[in-house]
Write a protein that holds these residues in place. Structure first.
Motif, PDB file in Angstrom:
ATOM      1  N   PHE A  74      -6.310   1.602  -5.127  1.00 51.98           N
ATOM      2  CA  PHE A  74      -5.451   2.714  -4.709  1.00 51.98           C
ATOM      3  C   PHE A  74      -4.029   2.465  -5.202  1.00 51.98           C
ATOM      4  CE2 PHE A  74      -5.956  -0.192  -0.997  1.00 51.98           C
ATOM      5  CZ  PHE A  74      -4.643  -0.618  -0.850  1.00 51.98           C
ATOM      6  N   ARG A  93       0.030   4.233   0.298  1.00 54.40           N
ATOM      7  CA  ARG A  93      -0.482   5.298   1.177  1.00 54.40           C
ATOM      8  C   ARG A  93      -0.037   5.107   2.617  1.00 54.40           C
ATOM      9  NH1 ARG A  93      -6.562   3.882   0.396  1.00 54.40           N
ATOM     10  NH2 ARG A  93      -5.556   2.068   1.343  1.00 54.40           N
ATOM     11  N   SER A  94       0.515   3.927   2.889  1.00 49.76           N
ATOM     12  CA  SER A  94       0.811   3.568   4.272  1.00 49.76           C
ATOM     13  C   SER A  94       2.273   3.819   4.630  1.00 49.76           C
ATOM     14  CB  SER A  94       0.466   2.091   4.486  1.00 49.76           C
ATOM     15  OG  SER A  94       1.135   1.588   5.619  1.00 49.76           O
ATOM     16  N   ASP A  96       0.841  -1.195   0.000  1.00 50.36           N
ATOM     17  CA  ASP A  96       0.000   0.000   0.000  1.00 50.36           C
ATOM     18  C   ASP A  96       0.884   1.256   0.000  1.00 50.36           C
ATOM     19  OD1 ASP A  96      -1.758   2.065   0.459  1.00 50.36           O
ATOM     20  OD2 ASP A  96      -2.823   1.070   2.107  1.00 50.36           O
ATOM     21  N   THR A 125      -1.476  13.371  -1.763  1.00 53.24           N
ATOM     22  CA  THR A 125      -1.434  13.046  -0.336  1.00 53.24           C
ATOM     23  C   THR A 125      -0.541  11.841  -0.059  1.00 53.24           C
ATOM     24  OG1 THR A 125      -3.444  11.813  -0.789  1.00 53.24           O
ATOM     25  CG2 THR A 125      -3.699  13.966   0.265  1.00 53.24           C
ATOM     26  N   LEU A 126       0.111  11.329  -1.088  1.00 53.22           N
ATOM     27  CA  LEU A 126       0.965  10.152  -0.878  1.00 53.22           C
ATOM     28  C   LEU A 126       2.155  10.530   0.007  1.00 53.22           C
ATOM     29  CD1 LEU A 126       0.862   8.675  -4.481  1.00 53.22           C
ATOM     30  CD2 LEU A 126      -0.175   7.691  -2.421  1.00 53.22           C
ATOM     31  N   HIS A 131      -2.122  12.820  -8.856  1.00 48.34           N
ATOM     32  CA  HIS A 131      -0.899  12.898  -8.042  1.00 48.34           C
ATOM     33  C   HIS A 131       0.273  13.575  -8.758  1.00 48.34           C
ATOM     34  CE1 HIS A 131      -2.487  10.486  -4.753  1.00 48.34           C
ATOM     35  NE2 HIS A 131      -3.002   9.669  -5.645  1.00 48.34           N
TER      36      HIS A 131
END
Ligand code: ZN
Ligand code: ZN
Ligand code: FE
Length: 753
Positions: free
Chosen positions: A326, A235-236, A233, A295-296, A267
């Motif tokens: 995502f 985003r994590s 992921d 927002t990454l 993005h």
């Protein structure tokens, strides 16, 4: 009705494995022409017979609209005697084993028709991850030998079911002779396993489990087209931190896979050219400028304004990514500096402790083919890593049979033969033992695949490169090619330039003819010979390799060379007294302090002087920092110009002195960085003026710096010169093998004639 005629067409280029024969069949049938089409050693042969105007229409259509993935070099048309044929037929392959004069196609990303099928519940290939057709699917990653027939691919173990066989045999079908054709009935299957290889699910459930694991923050090793990828992921921050730790990769950016172009556009900035690269059938990782609204997490690419992004490139990726929805990290499935994992049986050992789970399948991968990396520069594509979708690439006409072993970093092989010169895929760093094994395997396999029995091996001048050692053990005559000449020769071959040019070969390190470390070279060069007419002033690198990893030592060497005390510079605080003492001793006694004319090290040193980076976490990081800082330059800074002597020494001393003054007077670091790049490119223009050559070839790893490349190209053009730079081949050491092959083949050819 017009009088009947018969024509023979010899079509050469990348014309096999792209649906060309069914295309010809359909076209001929539409126009009611008789005759035949078949693969030949040169490509494709077609004979058509029918009314003259229908023949003319056919010829026009073949020329103006070949199949989308074909690349036609030439169509030779001749008139022949009427045979009174009544039908048009597709002839079976006429290729003999070893008759390998045709192109080997790169892997092609899934086409829109196949994507539609795998998401259509009514289609028999609904959710089938190995769907392909003549327009798409694996090629280079599954081929064992030519010709391009299923028997010669890693699909040979799968017998087609009746439905697949009927598609394969029907000339009108879009899967006619699609060699990897398969379906859930008869083709490869997917499995989800734990980290020990115990199977937990297959097929659709395997996909679901893998998606769920990624959503839960786990790292999943996914067997892709040319090797395993590690997917997590994006985003994590926790997943990123875990992956960095497990992969021993503290700061190097991770590549991302995003579900669709809209997500990418959210993005990243996306120009028309960049979008075209991203969505092309080659489906590379494209370096894009990140948008402020993204927002990454910054940890994906610390301190880097760009993100490397690709779109799904196989049905498996489409199915997985659409389920997830995502952006994910999709990075090579290996530990730093080891080769890419491709085998199910080794992956659980090699990626133990890295991946939490595995999504594997049973279609074997013939050779490691990593994801390609490209960016847009000077309105052109600039290939940085030549691999999936791009490799192999062939240039030019028939050459004597040669194998070239390339460089030690970003290794890639090349072979010369009847097809021209062919560059293989990125093999990575050769520092580890497993990497050297893969390298040796490819040295044997790649010429075989190309049908070349090499009569000579080309390699670098460097005595310790693995390619040089391999060549020494090969019993074949060796042709040693100077590193920077190879860079320029590759560029000349790519652009078909046969005249003498001024070659500007700037990189980090290359073995010079005098045994010193070169890297800031100006060469009068042809594809065969070169003469070093100028170079950057040399300086010492205290600590040798240490100075490569830690730009502060390159800066120290630079300062010592011009007698500036480090105590009087911003670097004073960057060293302990002991470190300084050791470095000074190395310089004074000439121990582990090699002299270099390297432009890459000069960029490094300047980055350190500007306080941008004292230690690299990965190769070229300091130089990248300099480029990034320059791209957001505020205000202006004045720097002195290079002093170019009659002895051909391009002296940076005045530049560095003025740079130190600029720092002291409080000029913005970004403005100084920007001006330094301008000064570097002006030295090229000045050398071009003095040399009087009209064509200026720019190559070597420094030209991955887009700012340097674009400014130099613009200024050369403004000065009336024609700049040439690598576009389809990497300017870095990934292009060395091809350059070596170019030089060696040219020398052999001229010996013969
Ligand atoms: Zn397709
Ligand atoms: Zn089937
Ligand atoms: Fe190089």
């Amino acid at each position: 009705m017009s009088t009947p005629e018969r024509f023979r067409l010899e079509i050469s280029g990348a014309v096999q494995g792209v649906g060309f024969r069914p295309h010809v069949f359909r076209l001929a049938s539409e126009k009611n022409l008789a005759g035949w089409v078949g693969n030949s050693s040169a490509g494709l042969t077609v004979e058509i017979e029918g009314p003259a105007d229908a023949c003319a229409d056919f010829l026009h259509a073949i020329r103006s609209a070949p199949p989308p993935n074909a690349s036609v070099h030439d169509i030779n048309v001749s008139r022949c005697r009427l045979e009174g044929a009544a039908h048009f037929v597709i002839r079976a392959s006429t290729l003999e084993p070893g008759d390998a004069a045709t192109e080997i196609l790169p892997d092609l990303a899934t086409c829109p028709d196949c994507i539609r099928e795998i998401f259509d519940p009514a289609n028999r290939r609904y959710l089938y991850p190995f769907t392909n057709c003549t327009q798409c699917g694996p090629r280079f990653s599954i081929i064992k030998s030519l010709p391009w027939d299923r028997e010669n691919t890693t699909m040979r173990g799968y017998a087609m079911c009746a439905a697949c066989r009927s598609e394969f045999d029907s000339p009108g079908d879009r899967r006619f002779h699609a060699q990897p054709n398969a379906c859930a009935e008869c083709g490869p299957t997917l499995a989800f396993t734990d980290e020990h290889g115990s199977e937990h699910a297959i097929d659709e459930e395997a996909l679901e489990r893998a998606a769920a694991a990624i959503e839960a923050g786990q790292i999943v090793a996914v067997k892709g087209i040319g090797g395993f990828q590690l997917i997590a992921d994006a985003r994590s921050t926790a997943a990123i931190a875990t992956l960095r730790e497990r992969k021993h990769r503290p700061g190097k950016p991770f590549a991302l896979m995003m579900p669709d172009v809209e997500t990418v556009r959210y993005h990243c900035e996306l120009s028309a050219l960049e979008e075209q690269l991203l969505t092309s059938v080659r489906a590379p990782i494209v370096l894009l400028q990140r948008r402020s609204r993204s927002t990454l997490p910054a940890q994906l690419a610390p301190g880097n304004p760009n993100l490397g992004v690709m779109l799904p490139c196989s049905p498996l990726h489409h199915l997985l990514i659409r389920r997830i929805g995502f952006p994910v990290i999709a990075t090579s499935g290996n530990i730093s500096n080891e080769p890419l994992c491709i085998e199910n049986k080794e992956v659980f050992d090699r990626l133990a402790g890295v991946a939490d789970a595995f999504l594997i399948h049973d279609r074997p991968i013939a050779r490691p083919v990593d994801d390609s990396v490209v960016r847009a520069a000077a309105d052109r594509e600039l290939v940085l890593r030549l691999a999936r979708g791009y490799a192999p690439i062939s240039l030019g006409g028939a050459m004597p049979p040669v194998l070239a072993t390339g460089g030690d970093q970003k290794a890639a092989l090349a072979v010369a033969g009847s097809f021209g010169i062919r560059c293989g895929q990125h093999l990575g760093e050769l520092g580890s033992e497993p990497a050297q094994r893969v390298f040796a395997e490819q040295c044997r396999e790649f010429p075989d695949l190309c049908g070349v029995r090499a009569t000579a091996v080309a390699c670098d001048l460097h005595p310790d490169y693995h390619g040089t050692r391999w060549a020494e053990g090969s019993d074949l005559p060796m042709i040693r090619v100077q590193h920077h000449h190879a860079h320029i020769a590759a560029c000349l071959a790519e652009h078909g330039i046969t005249t003498e040019v001024l070659g500007v070969s700037w990189d980090g390190t290359g073995y010079g003819e005098d045994g010193t470390v070169w890297g800031g070279e100006f060469l009068l060069a042809t594809q065969e010979e070169f003469q070093r007419i100028a170079h950057l002033r040399t300086f010492r690198l205290p600590g040798g390799d240490l100075a490569v990893r830690q730009p502060r030592y390159a800066a120290l060497g630079l300062l010592e060379e011009i007698g500036v005390s480090v105590a009087d510079t911003p670097l004073a605080v960057a060293f302990t007294a002991e470190e300084l003492a050791v470095a000074r001793t190395q310089i004074e006694r000439d121990i582990k302090a090699p002299r270099t004319s390297s432009a890459g090290r000069l960029f490094d040193a300047v980055a350190a002087l500007l306080g941008l980076r004292l230690r690299n976490e990965f190769e070229a990081q300091a130089a990248m920092d300099l480029e990034f800082t320059a791209s957001i330059a505020k205000g202006e800074a004045k720097l002195a110009r290079m002093r170019i002597g009659d002895d051909g020494v391009v002296d940076w001393a005045p530049v560095i002195r003025s740079l130190l003054e600029a720092i002291q007077s409080g000029a913005a670091v970004s403005a100084i960085a920007a001006e330094f790049i301008v000064v570097m490119s002006e030295s090229i223009v000045e050398l071009a003026r003095r040399t009087g050559k009209s064509t200026i070839a720019l190559s070597g790893g420094c030209f991955q710096n887009v700012r340097l490349l674009e400014i130099t190209v613009a200024r050369l053009r403004a000065g009336g010169f024609t700049p040439a730079w690598p576009q389809r081949l990497p300017p870095n050491d990934g292009g060395l093998g091809l350059g070596q092959a170019v030089v060696a083949a040219a020398r052999l050819r001229n010996q013969v004639s």
